[in-house]
Design a protein around this motif. Structure first.
Motif, mmCIF file in Angstrom:
data_model
loop_
_atom_site.group_PDB
_atom_site.id
_atom_site.type_symbol
_atom_site.label_atom_id
_atom_site.label_comp_id
_atom_site.label_asym_id
_atom_site.label_seq_id
_atom_site.Cartn_x
_atom_site.Cartn_y
_atom_site.Cartn_z
ATOM 1 N N PHE A 110 -12.252 0.749 1.504
ATOM 2 C CA PHE A 110 -11.775 2.131 1.409
ATOM 3 C C PHE A 110 -12.259 2.893 2.632
ATOM 4 C CE2 PHE A 110 -12.620 6.594 0.561
ATOM 5 C CZ PHE A 110 -11.376 7.027 0.150
ATOM 6 N N PRO A 111 -11.336 3.550 3.362
ATOM 7 C CA PRO A 111 -9.880 3.529 3.213
ATOM 8 C C PRO A 111 -9.294 2.138 3.476
ATOM 9 C CG PRO A 111 -10.585 5.390 4.578
ATOM 10 C CD PRO A 111 -11.773 4.510 4.400
ATOM 11 N N ILE A 112 -8.129 1.920 2.855
ATOM 12 C CA ILE A 112 -7.476 0.616 3.008
ATOM 13 C C ILE A 112 -6.916 0.454 4.409
ATOM 14 C CG2 ILE A 112 -5.651 -0.892 2.141
ATOM 15 C CD1 ILE A 112 -5.819 0.592 -0.518
ATOM 16 N N LEU A 113 -6.173 1.476 4.862
ATOM 17 C CA LEU A 113 -5.497 1.409 6.155
ATOM 18 C C LEU A 113 -5.847 2.613 7.013
ATOM 19 C CD1 LEU A 113 -1.886 0.338 5.090
ATOM 20 C CD2 LEU A 113 -3.664 -1.130 6.050
ATOM 21 N N GLU A 114 -5.705 2.449 8.317
ATOM 22 C CA GLU A 114 -5.840 3.576 9.234
ATOM 23 C C GLU A 114 -4.672 4.539 9.068
ATOM 24 O OE1 GLU A 114 -6.088 2.035 13.170
ATOM 25 O OE2 GLU A 114 -8.121 1.240 12.915
ATOM 26 N N TYR A 115 -4.931 5.822 9.366
ATOM 27 C CA TYR A 115 -3.858 6.817 9.414
ATOM 28 C C TYR A 115 -3.296 6.799 10.830
ATOM 29 C CZ TYR A 115 -1.361 11.174 8.522
ATOM 30 O OH TYR A 115 -0.380 12.119 8.349
ATOM 31 N N LEU A 138 -7.268 14.070 5.940
ATOM 32 C CA LEU A 138 -8.518 14.482 5.337
ATOM 33 C C LEU A 138 -8.900 13.476 4.259
ATOM 34 C CD1 LEU A 138 -7.860 17.594 3.055
ATOM 35 C CD2 LEU A 138 -6.040 16.291 4.098
ATOM 36 N N PHE A 139 -9.962 13.727 3.560
ATOM 37 C CA PHE A 139 -10.478 12.764 2.582
ATOM 38 C C PHE A 139 -9.397 12.341 1.590
ATOM 39 C CE2 PHE A 139 -13.257 12.165 -1.350
ATOM 40 C CZ PHE A 139 -13.703 10.906 -0.988
ATOM 41 N N GLU A 140 -8.678 13.306 1.055
ATOM 42 C CA GLU A 140 -7.703 12.985 0.011
ATOM 43 C C GLU A 140 -6.501 12.218 0.558
ATOM 44 O OE1 GLU A 140 -5.009 17.004 -0.414
ATOM 45 O OE2 GLU A 140 -6.964 16.975 -1.404
ATOM 46 N N THR A 141 -6.300 12.229 1.874
ATOM 47 C CA THR A 141 -5.217 11.446 2.475
ATOM 48 C C THR A 141 -5.362 9.964 2.142
ATOM 49 O OG1 THR A 141 -5.081 13.019 4.303
ATOM 50 C CG2 THR A 141 -4.069 10.863 4.656
ATOM 51 N N TYR A 142 -6.596 9.497 2.040
ATOM 52 C CA TYR A 142 -6.868 8.083 1.832
ATOM 53 C C TYR A 142 -7.021 7.723 0.355
ATOM 54 C CZ TYR A 142 -7.855 8.589 6.803
ATOM 55 O OH TYR A 142 -7.763 8.869 8.151
ATOM 56 N N ALA A 143 -6.933 8.723 -0.516
ATOM 57 C CA ALA A 143 -7.056 8.482 -1.961
ATOM 58 C C ALA A 143 -5.686 8.091 -2.500
ATOM 59 C CB ALA A 143 -7.584 9.733 -2.660
ATOM 60 N N TYR A 163 -9.499 6.180 10.893
ATOM 61 C CA TYR A 163 -9.949 6.524 9.537
ATOM 62 C C TYR A 163 -10.526 7.939 9.487
ATOM 63 C CZ TYR A 163 -9.639 1.456 9.102
ATOM 64 O OH TYR A 163 -9.187 0.153 9.113
ATOM 65 N N LEU A 164 -10.238 8.753 10.493
ATOM 66 C CA LEU A 164 -10.847 10.074 10.595
ATOM 67 C C LEU A 164 -10.395 11.013 9.487
ATOM 68 C CD1 LEU A 164 -10.725 10.594 14.448
ATOM 69 C CD2 LEU A 164 -12.800 10.593 13.047
ATOM 70 N N MET A 165 -11.322 11.893 9.103
ATOM 71 C CA MET A 165 -11.077 12.951 8.123
ATOM 72 C C MET A 165 -11.431 14.283 8.795
ATOM 73 S SD MET A 165 -12.954 10.961 4.959
ATOM 74 C CE MET A 165 -12.665 9.197 4.752
ATOM 75 N N TYR A 166 -10.465 15.205 8.841
ATOM 76 C CA TYR A 166 -10.626 16.463 9.567
ATOM 77 C C TYR A 166 -10.747 17.632 8.587
ATOM 78 C CZ TYR A 166 -9.163 14.302 14.011
ATOM 79 O OH TYR A 166 -9.086 13.532 15.144
ATOM 80 N N TYR A 167 -11.651 18.570 8.924
ATOM 81 C CA TYR A 167 -11.787 19.785 8.116
ATOM 82 C C TYR A 167 -12.082 20.986 9.007
ATOM 83 C CZ TYR A 167 -11.684 17.182 3.751
ATOM 84 O OH TYR A 167 -11.273 16.401 2.695
ATOM 85 N N ARG A 168 -11.828 22.160 8.449
ATOM 86 C CA ARG A 168 -12.216 23.415 9.096
ATOM 87 C C ARG A 168 -13.089 24.210 8.128
ATOM 88 N NH1 ARG A 168 -7.678 25.122 11.029
ATOM 89 N NH2 ARG A 168 -8.232 24.728 13.213
ATOM 90 N N ILE A 169 -14.214 24.707 8.621
ATOM 91 C CA ILE A 169 -15.080 25.593 7.843
ATOM 92 C C ILE A 169 -14.863 27.005 8.379
ATOM 93 C CG2 ILE A 169 -17.449 26.116 7.155
ATOM 94 C CD1 ILE A 169 -18.122 23.155 7.751
ATOM 95 N N VAL A 194 0.810 -1.214 0.000
ATOM 96 C CA VAL A 194 0.000 0.000 0.000
ATOM 97 C C VAL A 194 0.845 1.266 0.000
ATOM 98 C CG1 VAL A 194 -0.202 0.117 2.516
ATOM 99 C CG2 VAL A 194 -2.011 1.070 1.073
ATOM 100 N N ASN A 195 2.088 1.169 0.460
ATOM 101 C CA ASN A 195 2.947 2.354 0.561
ATOM 102 C C ASN A 195 3.688 2.671 -0.737
ATOM 103 O OD1 ASN A 195 2.423 2.870 3.382
ATOM 104 N ND2 ASN A 195 3.686 1.075 3.827
ATOM 105 N N THR A 196 3.868 1.679 -1.587
ATOM 106 C CA THR A 196 4.627 1.913 -2.821
ATOM 107 C C THR A 196 3.800 1.725 -4.091
ATOM 108 O OG1 THR A 196 5.421 -0.385 -2.793
ATOM 109 C CG2 THR A 196 6.813 1.283 -1.734
ATOM 110 N N ASP A 197 2.773 0.897 -4.045
ATOM 111 C CA ASP A 197 1.919 0.673 -5.222
ATOM 112 C C ASP A 197 0.802 1.712 -5.211
ATOM 113 O OD1 ASP A 197 3.453 -1.557 -5.941
ATOM 114 O OD2 ASP A 197 2.265 -2.869 -4.652
ATOM 115 N N THR A 198 1.133 2.942 -5.572
ATOM 116 C CA THR A 198 0.227 4.073 -5.371
ATOM 117 C C THR A 198 -0.325 4.650 -6.671
ATOM 118 O OG1 THR A 198 2.163 5.521 -5.272
ATOM 119 C CG2 THR A 198 1.282 4.731 -3.173
ATOM 120 N N THR A 199 -0.179 3.931 -7.775
ATOM 121 C CA THR A 199 -0.811 4.343 -9.025
ATOM 122 C C THR A 199 -1.601 3.168 -9.575
ATOM 123 O OG1 THR A 199 0.993 3.626 -10.483
ATOM 124 C CG2 THR A 199 1.166 5.847 -9.526
ATOM 125 N N VAL A 200 -2.535 3.458 -10.449
ATOM 126 C CA VAL A 200 -3.335 2.391 -11.048
ATOM 127 C C VAL A 200 -2.446 1.449 -11.856
ATOM 128 C CG1 VAL A 200 -5.220 1.878 -12.637
ATOM 129 C CG2 VAL A 200 -5.397 3.835 -11.096
#
Length: 329
Positions: A263-268, A237-242, A273-279, A101-107
Motif C-alpha cells: 500500500f499504495p498498490i500503484l504509483e499515481y 492525497l492520502f485518500e487517492t490511494y484508498a 506515491y506522493l501525497m500532497y496537502y495544504r495547511i 486495480v482499476n475495476t476491482d475497487t470494493t471489498v
C-alpha cells in the motif's frame, strides 16, 4: 566346409544375441547437468510479502526438459541445523482470478478474486524451480537460510546442496521521500521549508490498517476533521490511494483499511506515491528566518508532500513531522 559354415552361424547368433542385450538396456533420454543453479546465489525477501523469483532464473545448463524439481531441506545458516519453518502451514490469501486495480475497487469485488487457503510459506514450482513465498513468511525469523534441491529429468536425478540462500529481511515500510514549501496566500510565490520526517510504528501484525498523523515540529497534530489538511488541486492525497474503503477522519488522524499489500498498490501517474496537502495560513506559523524577505501583513500557507509504502500486512501508525512550523491552536 561345414566347419566354416558352423563358425559363420555362431558369429551371426552371437551378434544377434548382443543386439538383444543392447536393446534391453534403458538408454538415457537427453542430458542432466552437474551445474544446474539459480542465477541469484542469494534471494533478498522481505518477510511477510508475496514474493516470486524470476521464472527464468533457474539455469539448467543444457539439461533437457521436462524437469521435476523438489525441495529437500532448508537450513538456518546461523546454526547449520535444518528448519521446518518454511514448510509450516499458515492461512493466507491466494488469488484465484486476475485482479484489476482499476475495476476491482470494493471489498466484495476483491474477495471474488481471492480465497483464504492454508499453505506453507515457501513453494518451489516443480516444473520450473521458481520460488514463491506468501504472507505466511512473516512468521520466519530474519536471517539466512540455505536450501537443497533434487532435479529429475529423463536422464536421471541429481541433488544440489546449498543451491542458493533465502535471506529473510525486515522491510515492512519504505519512506519514498517528500518535501515542504510555503506559499504567500493568493500567489504562486513560494520557498522551501525542508523535508518532513516520516516514521512508523507497527501496532499489530493483524489486519490491514494505517493511521496517518501529520504533526508540527513540536509533535502537535493537525486536525483533518477541521480542514487543517486541505487538498491541493488535482494532485494526489492520502485518500487517492484508498481503493477499497473510504478514509475515516478523527481529530488527529486519517485512517485507511487498505486490504492489500503493498500500500499504495500503484504509483499515481506523474507523482509516484506522493501525497500532497495544504495547511491554511490561519492554522500554521512558520519559524522566523524561513521566509526570505518577509513583508509585514503577508500570510503564508504551508504545503507538505510525502510518500511511503507498506509492504507487509498489519496495523500501522505513520507520523509525518513537518519542520520549522507550529500549529496555531
Amino acid at each position: 566346409m561345414n566347419k566354416y559354415k558352423t563358425l559363420r552361424n555362431c558369429l551371426i547368433l552371437g551378434a544377434f544375441g548382443l543386439g538383444l542385450i543392447t536393446a534391453c538396456e534403458k538408454v538415457p533420454i537427453g542430458y542432466i547437468s552437474d551445474q544446474i543453479r539459480y542465477v541469484s546465489d542469494t534471494f533478498r525477501i522481505p518477510r511477510g510479502t508475496n514474493y516470486k523469483s524470476d521464472p527464468q532464473g533457474f539455469e539448467l545448463d543444457g539439461s533437457n526438459y521436462p524437469i521435476s524439481v523438489k525441495l529437500l531441506e532448508v537450513r538456518d545458516l546461523a546454526t547449520g541445523k535444518p528448519t521446518n519453518l518454511f514448510n509450516e502451514p499458515h492461512e493466507v490469501y491466494i488469488w484465484n482470478a486476475l485482479f484489476n486495480v482499476n475495476t476491482d475497487t470494493t471489498v466484495a469485488l476483491l474477495n471474488k478474486k481471492r480465497t483464504k487457503q492454508t499453505l506453507p510459506s515457501l513453494e518451489v514450482v516443480e516444473k520450473s524451480g521458481q520460488l514463491i513465498l506468501n504472507e505466511g513468511s512473516l512468521e520466519i525469523p530474519a536471517g539466512n537460510y540455505a536450501f537443497d534441491l533434487q532435479v529429475t529429468n529423463g536422464s536421471g536425478t541429481k541433488t544440489f546442496k546449498n543451491i542458493s540462500v533465502l535471506q529473510m529481511i525486515d522491510q515492512p515500510f519504505e519512506d519514498k521521500g517528500g518535501g515542504c514549501a510555503y506559499f504567500i496566500d493568493g500567489t504562486n510565490t513560494s520557498g522551501d521549508i525542508g523535508a518532513p520526517t516520516v516514521t512508523y510504528k507497527k501496532v499489530s501484525s493483524d489486519g490491514y490498517q494505517v493511521r496517518l498523523k501529520v504533526v508540527d515540529k513540536n509533535g502537535q497534530p493537525f486536525n483533518p476533521k477541521l480542514a487543517e489538511l486541505q487538498k491541493r488541486g488535482d494532485r494526489p492525497l492520502f485518500e487517492t490511494y484508498a481503493k477499497f474503503n473510504p478514509v475515516e477522519y478523527t481529530d488527529t488522524t486519517m485512517v485507511c483499511n487498505y486490504e492489500l499489500t503493498p500500500f499504495p498498490i500503484l504509483e499515481y501517474p506523474g507523482y509516484g506515491y506522493l501525497m500532497y496537502y495544504r495547511i491554511p495560513s490561519n492554522k500554521v506559523i512558520i519559524d522566523p528566518g524561513v521566509v526570505t524577505n518577509p513583508v509585514p501583513g503577508q500570510t503564508y500557507n504551508v504545503n507538505p508532500r510525502w510518500a511511503f509504502r507498506l509492504l507487509v500486512k498489519g496495523t500501522y501508525e505513520v507520523t509525518v513531522k513537518l519542520p520549522k512550523v507550529t500549529r496555531k491552536p
